[in-house]
Scaffold this motif. Structure first.
Motif, PDB file in Angstrom:
ATOM      1  N   ARG A  11      -6.422  -1.730 -15.104  1.00  0.00           N
ATOM      2  CA  ARG A  11      -6.065  -2.778 -14.150  1.00  0.00           C
ATOM      3  C   ARG A  11      -4.573  -3.120 -14.233  1.00  0.00           C
ATOM      4  N   ALA A  45      -9.926  -2.153  -8.869  1.00  0.00           N
ATOM      5  CA  ALA A  45      -9.517  -3.220  -7.950  1.00  0.00           C
ATOM      6  C   ALA A  45     -10.661  -3.627  -7.042  1.00  0.00           C
ATOM      7  N   CYS A  46     -11.403  -2.652  -6.528  1.00  0.00           N
ATOM      8  CA  CYS A  46     -12.558  -2.963  -5.674  1.00  0.00           C
ATOM      9  C   CYS A  46     -13.625  -3.719  -6.450  1.00  0.00           C
ATOM     10  N   ASN A  64      -4.188  11.816  -9.116  1.00  0.00           N
ATOM     11  CA  ASN A  64      -5.316  11.449  -8.257  1.00  0.00           C
ATOM     12  C   ASN A  64      -6.387  10.687  -9.040  1.00  0.00           C
ATOM     13  N   ARG A  91      -5.132   7.098  -9.836  1.00  0.00           N
ATOM     14  CA  ARG A  91      -5.138   6.264  -8.630  1.00  0.00           C
ATOM     15  C   ARG A  91      -6.549   5.883  -8.224  1.00  0.00           C
ATOM     16  N   GLN A  92      -7.461   6.837  -8.292  1.00  0.00           N
ATOM     17  CA  GLN A  92      -8.849   6.532  -7.945  1.00  0.00           C
ATOM     18  C   GLN A  92      -9.446   5.517  -8.911  1.00  0.00           C
ATOM     19  N   LYS A 149     -12.423  -7.293  -6.760  1.00  0.00           N
ATOM     20  CA  LYS A 149     -12.623  -8.044  -5.517  1.00  0.00           C
ATOM     21  C   LYS A 149     -14.089  -8.388  -5.312  1.00  0.00           C
ATOM     22  N   LYS A 176      -7.803   3.181 -10.563  1.00  0.00           N
ATOM     23  CA  LYS A 176      -7.221   1.875 -10.258  1.00  0.00           C
ATOM     24  C   LYS A 176      -7.857   1.268  -9.008  1.00  0.00           C
ATOM     25  N   GLU A 177      -8.088   2.103  -7.989  1.00  0.00           N
ATOM     26  CA  GLU A 177      -8.734   1.602  -6.777  1.00  0.00           C
ATOM     27  C   GLU A 177     -10.149   1.122  -7.064  1.00  0.00           C
ATOM     28  N   LYS A 178     -10.845   1.853  -7.893  1.00  0.00           N
ATOM     29  CA  LYS A 178     -12.220   1.473  -8.213  1.00  0.00           C
ATOM     30  C   LYS A 178     -12.256   0.154  -8.977  1.00  0.00           C
TER      31      LYS A 178
END
Length: 524
Positions: free
Chosen positions: A382, A452-453, A442, A445-446, A456, A448-450
């Protein structure tokens, strides 16, 4: 030596036979002076000895030759995996035993093909490919046991416990696929065509749940096999098998990984059969059900294999100090990516990207096992900052080292950094090539996106919970107010009714008394 295997030997032999025939020379030529012209000498037959393998073979070679004659393989061109070994420098390359590619239309009667539509022929080809793949898989599994497991056990190259760990439950998979092959062959007509396969697959596919233990063991099996390759006896045996014709230039791990690759191929094979099956065909519904079954099995095995891999690496992490332990590591259930990277000082590192934490370690040997000692404090995904560095942007550590480094040493770098409070880290990591670097970028980044989601979603869930609790309290208060209002209404209604009743009673009593008095007066 078999003459037909060496046609060049016959041609050279004929040439030498022709040279042995005596020729008649004239006396004039005998008296001529020797010429100073340089003549290229003729090559002798004995010079071919270096090109022909010796007749006497070692026990291992005799075993491979026997195995080669007993097993047929499908044609498959594969590049050489390793360069020739020193002991085979003067020996010719072995003829690789290959499988012949087979098609349904080429295997069975051509007259039947003319009676079928193009779509039905493609359907028969897909069904035949499924059956042929099972046959090839069974042969490869038997080969792995006969050519690798049994000889290494007999020659005491590995212990029985080590072989059981590497090969796992491979023996139990052979009768499983033999059963499917037998069922497919039973429903095949004499002309080679197959009408129905869907019901067979629906009944057989649940048996693939037994792949769970085999696939979950592959991580530990691969690690043990790589460790045992450091033993020169194991490496020598595997290299000789690799150079033998029966291996088809495949090493032992390629054979052990065949069941897993076959498992993930089943959905593709079934979709291909379904694609060429008419909508009104009885197999349509069964094939759709079979695809759903195999997709569920593959997904479940994939999940359990990931958990097993994650647990394997977590157990082999060595913490230098207790403060390096992180609950994010303990709670991880999957490894997104891991592999070897170098920092800008050339230190070889082994990096793990778990679901929510980035861990940098150094591979060490502990109690004769490959373990991973933490190099720095784990970095939460994170708070991780990722930078894609351009080639030449990083300078290697050390002035002399940086001055004499070539361009290849400063390529394929990326940087991960982390800062929170008094703690801060920054690591410039180098991948082997640009493709490996892009994979790391990749994956990070994936991840970090996971994360972050997920953050949220947790915030939304907490807000929804607060709103729900607030609304519930409001509803409770409203219900209390309504109850109080109802109670007051009831009390008011009841009091009103009582007063009215009392008034009516007094009125009735007064009326009755008046009437009684009048009646008495009348009587008097």
């Amino acid at each position: 030596m078999v003459a037909k295997d060496y046609p060049f030997y016959l041609s050279v032999k004929r040439a030498n036979c022709a040279l042995d025939v005596p020729t008649v020379t004239s006396p004039a030529k005998e008296t001529e002076e020797p010429s100073n012209k340089r003549v290229k000498p003729l090559s002798r037959v004995t010079s071919l000895a270096s090109l022909i393998p010796p007749v006497r073979a070692t026990p291992l070679k005799r075993f491979s030759q026997t195995l080669q004659r007993s097993i047929s393989f499908r044609s498959d061109s594969r590049p050489d995996l390793l360069s020739p070994r020193p002991w085979s420098r003067h020996m010719p390359p072995a003829n690789t035993k290959r499988r012949d590619s087979k098609l349904w239309s080429e295997t069975f009667d051509v007259c039947v093909n003319h009676m079928l539509t193009s779509k039905e022929i493609k359907r028969q080809e897909a069904i035949f490919e499924l059956s042929q793949g099972e046959e090839d898989l069974i042969e490869d599994l038997k080969l792995a046991k006969k050519a690798y497991h049994d000889p290494m056990l007999k020659l005491s190259i590995m212990t029985e416990q080590e072989l059981n760990q590497i090969f796992g439950t491979l023996d139990s998979l052979i009768p499983l696929h033999e059963d499917l092959l037998r069922r497919l062959q039973e429903v095949r007509k004499p002309d080679g065509s197959t009408e129905h396969v869907g019901h067979i697959l629906v009944g057989w596919l649940p048996c693939l749940n037994s792949y769970d233990s085999y696939c979950s063991n592959q991580v530990a099996a691969k690690a043990l096999l790589d460790h045992k390759k450091q033993d020169h006896r194991v490496q020598d045996f595997l290299q000789r098998c690799l150079e033998s014709p029966f291996s088809r230039k495949l090493d032992l791990w390629n054979f052990l990984d065949i069941p897993r690759s076959r498992l993930v191929k089943y959905p593709l094979l079934l979709r291909e059969i379904l694609r060429h099956t008419p909508n009104d065909h009885p197999d349509q519904q069964h094939l759709e059900e079979a695809i759903n079954i195999i997709q569920g099995i593959v997904a479940e095995i994939n999940r359990k294999t990931g958990e097993s891999e994650c647990q394997y690496y977590k157990e082999r992490l060595i913490y230098i100090e207790e403060g390096q332990r992180d609950s994010l590591i303990d709670n991880s259930r999957a490894v997104c990516c891991h592999g070897e990277l170098k920092n800008n000082r050339g230190v070889q590192l082994h990096v793990f990207l778990f679901e929510e934490v980035f861990v940098i370690t150094r591979a060490i040997t502990h109690n004769e096992q490959l373990c991973y000692q933490l190099y720095r404090q784990p970095i939460p995904v994170r708070e991780l900052v990722l930078e894609d560095l351009q080639d030449g942007e990083v300078r290697l550590g050390g002035s002399i080292r940086g001055a004499f480094s070539n361009n290849e040493r400063i390529k394929n770098f990326f940087r991960v950094s982390f800062k929170t409070g008094s703690q801060s880290q920054s690591h410039s990591l180098q991948a082997n090539d640009s493709f490996n670097k892009q994979q790391w970028l990749n994956c990070i980044r994936q991840a970090k996106e996971k994360v972050a989601c997920a953050g949220k979603a947790s915030v939304l869930n907490s807000e929804a919970h607060i709103l729900l609790s607030t609304s519930e309290s409001g509803v409770c208060q409203g219900e209390t107010t309504l109850e109080q209002m109802d109670q007051s209404d009831c009390e008011s209604d009841c009091s009103m009714d009582t007063s009215e009743i009392s008034i009516d009673c007094e009125h009735m009593e007064q009326t009755n008394s008046c009437e009684n008095e009048k009646q008495i007066e009348t009587n008097v």
